[in-house]
Design a protein around this motif. Sequence first.
Motif, PDB file in Angstrom:
ATOM      1  N   ALA A   1       0.202 -11.789   6.020  1.00 40.43           N
ATOM      2  CA  ALA A   1      -0.806 -10.998   6.732  1.00 40.43           C
ATOM      3  C   ALA A   1      -0.340 -10.720   8.171  1.00 40.43           C
ATOM      4  CB  ALA A   1      -2.132 -11.742   6.725  1.00 40.43           C
ATOM      5  N   PRO A   2      -0.604  -9.533   8.690  1.00 39.96           N
ATOM      6  CA  PRO A   2      -1.260  -8.392   8.013  1.00 39.96           C
ATOM      7  C   PRO A   2      -0.262  -7.700   7.078  1.00 39.96           C
ATOM      8  CG  PRO A   2      -0.646  -7.782  10.246  1.00 39.96           C
ATOM      9  CD  PRO A   2      -0.303  -9.241  10.106  1.00 39.96           C
ATOM     10  N   VAL A   3      -0.685  -7.485   5.841  1.00 34.83           N
ATOM     11  CA  VAL A   3       0.221  -6.976   4.819  1.00 34.83           C
ATOM     12  C   VAL A   3      -0.017  -5.493   4.579  1.00 34.83           C
ATOM     13  CG1 VAL A   3      -1.367  -7.592   2.960  1.00 34.83           C
ATOM     14  CG2 VAL A   3       1.070  -7.377   2.474  1.00 34.83           C
ATOM     15  N   ASN A   4       1.071  -4.782   4.369  1.00 34.02           N
ATOM     16  CA  ASN A   4       0.990  -3.376   3.965  1.00 34.02           C
ATOM     17  C   ASN A   4       0.563  -3.331   2.499  1.00 34.02           C
ATOM     18  OD1 ASN A   4       1.521  -0.741   3.023  1.00 34.02           O
ATOM     19  ND2 ASN A   4       3.164  -0.463   4.540  1.00 34.02           N
ATOM     20  N   TYR A   5      -0.502  -2.604   2.200  1.00 29.87           N
ATOM     21  CA  TYR A   5      -1.047  -2.614   0.835  1.00 29.87           C
ATOM     22  C   TYR A   5      -0.052  -2.062  -0.179  1.00 29.87           C
ATOM     23  CZ  TYR A   5      -5.033  -3.311  -2.232  1.00 29.87           C
ATOM     24  OH  TYR A   5      -5.875  -3.796  -3.184  1.00 29.87           O
ATOM     25  N   ASP A   6       0.913  -1.302   0.265  1.00 31.23           N
ATOM     26  CA  ASP A   6       1.946  -0.805  -0.658  1.00 31.23           C
ATOM     27  C   ASP A   6       2.734  -1.960  -1.266  1.00 31.23           C
ATOM     28  OD1 ASP A   6       1.227   1.815  -0.252  1.00 31.23           O
ATOM     29  OD2 ASP A   6       2.766   2.199   1.270  1.00 31.23           O
ATOM     30  N   GLN A   7       2.909  -3.046  -0.501  1.00 31.91           N
ATOM     31  CA  GLN A   7       3.614  -4.212  -1.020  1.00 31.91           C
ATOM     32  C   GLN A   7       2.793  -4.902  -2.114  1.00 31.91           C
ATOM     33  OE1 GLN A   7       6.707  -4.900  -0.206  1.00 31.91           O
ATOM     34  NE2 GLN A   7       6.749  -3.205   1.286  1.00 31.91           N
ATOM     35  N   ILE A   8       1.483  -4.902  -1.960  1.00 29.79           N
ATOM     36  CA  ILE A   8       0.605  -5.462  -2.993  1.00 29.79           C
ATOM     37  C   ILE A   8       0.728  -4.642  -4.276  1.00 29.79           C
ATOM     38  CG2 ILE A   8      -1.801  -5.932  -3.603  1.00 29.79           C
ATOM     39  CD1 ILE A   8      -0.733  -7.813  -1.473  1.00 29.79           C
ATOM     40  N   ARG A   9       0.736  -3.338  -4.137  1.00 30.79           N
ATOM     41  CA  ARG A   9       0.869  -2.462  -5.300  1.00 30.79           C
ATOM     42  C   ARG A   9       2.233  -2.648  -5.963  1.00 30.79           C
ATOM     43  NH1 ARG A   9      -1.328   1.354  -1.513  1.00 30.79           N
ATOM     44  NH2 ARG A   9      -3.556   1.746  -1.905  1.00 30.79           N
ATOM     45  N   LEU A  10       3.270  -2.880  -5.168  1.00 32.72           N
ATOM     46  CA  LEU A  10       4.613  -3.073  -5.712  1.00 32.72           C
ATOM     47  C   LEU A  10       4.681  -4.325  -6.581  1.00 32.72           C
ATOM     48  CD1 LEU A  10       7.554  -2.124  -5.798  1.00 32.72           C
ATOM     49  CD2 LEU A  10       7.984  -3.503  -3.751  1.00 32.72           C
ATOM     50  N   VAL A  11       4.096  -5.427  -6.107  1.00 38.06           N
ATOM     51  CA  VAL A  11       4.069  -6.668  -6.898  1.00 38.06           C
ATOM     52  C   VAL A  11       3.273  -6.447  -8.183  1.00 38.06           C
ATOM     53  CG1 VAL A  11       3.257  -9.058  -6.950  1.00 38.06           C
ATOM     54  CG2 VAL A  11       4.361  -8.152  -4.893  1.00 38.06           C
TER      55      VAL A  11
END
Length: 534
Positions: free
Chosen positions: A208-218
């Motif tokens: 955190a703070p995380v870029n939501y694109d990284q969440i989508r990538l996982v």
Amino acid sequence: MPEGSSTPWAYFLIRLLFKFVLKIFYGTIVVEGVENIPETGRPCIVCANHTNSLTDALLLVTAIPSRKRNMLRLTAKSTQFGKKTLTSWLVESAGTVPIKRRKDFADGTADNSNAMAKLIEALELGDAVCVFPEGASRYHPTIAPLKTGTARIVSDTLSRNREQPDFEVSILTCSITYMHRQHFRSDVLVTFHPPLTFRPRDHPELLAPVNYDQIRLVTAQMHRQIAQGTFDAPTWDLIRAARIATPLYAPLGTRMSLGDYVRVTRTFLEAFKARRLPADPSSSNGETSDADQAETDEIIKLERELKVYQAELYKLGIRDDRIRRPLLRPVILYRMLLRLSWAVFLFSLSIAGLILWTPIALTTFYAVHSFKKTGPVWDTWDEIAQYKLIYGLVSGLCVWAGATLLTLPIAPVTAVLVPVLMWMSLRWFEDAVSAFRAFVALARLVRVRSATLARLHATRADLRARVLELGVNGLGLPEDPETFFVENGEKQKGRVTGRWAGRAKYFSVRRRRKRDWNETLRLYEQFDYPADET
């Protein structure tokens, strides 16, 4: 390293009880990739496709060996909690964490922050938690888009432990493939994939703070792994066509493990599915060459003709193997006599045990029949196996207790002999049904006109040649499957290994020897996928 939470007694009981029940309900449960499961003390999130309601969770609980993980902390929809039912008691007693689904809380009060906090705490203790990232169980041919909750849990856990750069949390993806999820004595494959492992030091992009694109990538990585181990298609028709192609490529009697069967079928499925997708606009300006278009047209034509061929076989009530190896009528009549005699003999052996099975069968039939009336196929069929397991377990325990009480003077003997008798009668009855199914197929074969059989034989020869051409030259499958899978196939439980092994293991508590992974305890072939929605 954390040691993990201790195992609740209720969880131990549930795992032991349902391991037995699942092995009764499903003919063969094959588990692959056990070596990929992180051991107790290593934080782990187990994620699987979700098509069979509570049965999926029970299957994962029993598929993960206790030597690898002492327990699997489950999650379940919150509507399963707080009810005066056996299912609710089982869910709560196993330490399951309730998840509120938005569809169940139309007023917008579906707050899961407390549940997420409990899951993160469990991970920090070194536990394994189970999450079904599709968010809901549905009887659909395709895997639903995965929710990002699992990746967010990983991100939050790493962020809370950023001061420990070597802190590790893994996502263990799992593919569950049911041959016929709701049918008694069908088969199921559980495949654990190599885990996705994350550490604060190696994955600062997830802190955190995380870029939501990284969440989508996982989440996309998880989806790819789960999809590559099971059947995933936009329509039931494509799965049906792929399962028809497989026995043409590897005919009945090929010594394939269940894992090999699923992978071959999935290979054909991906080929059929790819030809239904629009051309990639990024290649050749979206244009398709004449050769590519001709190949696409041929595969689509093959898919269509496979379904027509199977539909005719289904209408005639005969199997593909009877077309592959035509028999003279005297031979057919002789085999009919043998199959009928063997079926009658085995059925006679199993009568005593079947009397004990009758109350269980009637109870589960009534429960499932009533449940099917409560909703459409896509919203009820995923819970049929769960109903059969729960009602079968309760009625089975009642039968066992009743038989023990009625024979009180010799109760210690009866308590052991009744389960043994029920198991062996099930095995004999299963073989009796298989033999009678063969008798019925042969009887129907006699009634088919010679001209029709000759035409079907020619059709099959043409389809097999085209399937082999596609499989070997187009998809890279082995040229001689009957030899290849004997020499190089997976050596695992469920594989047919010849007459001696089949006879030596006849009394195994694990399974009955099968030649066809499409078998169930039915007198007819199972191609009962529901009609695709339009």
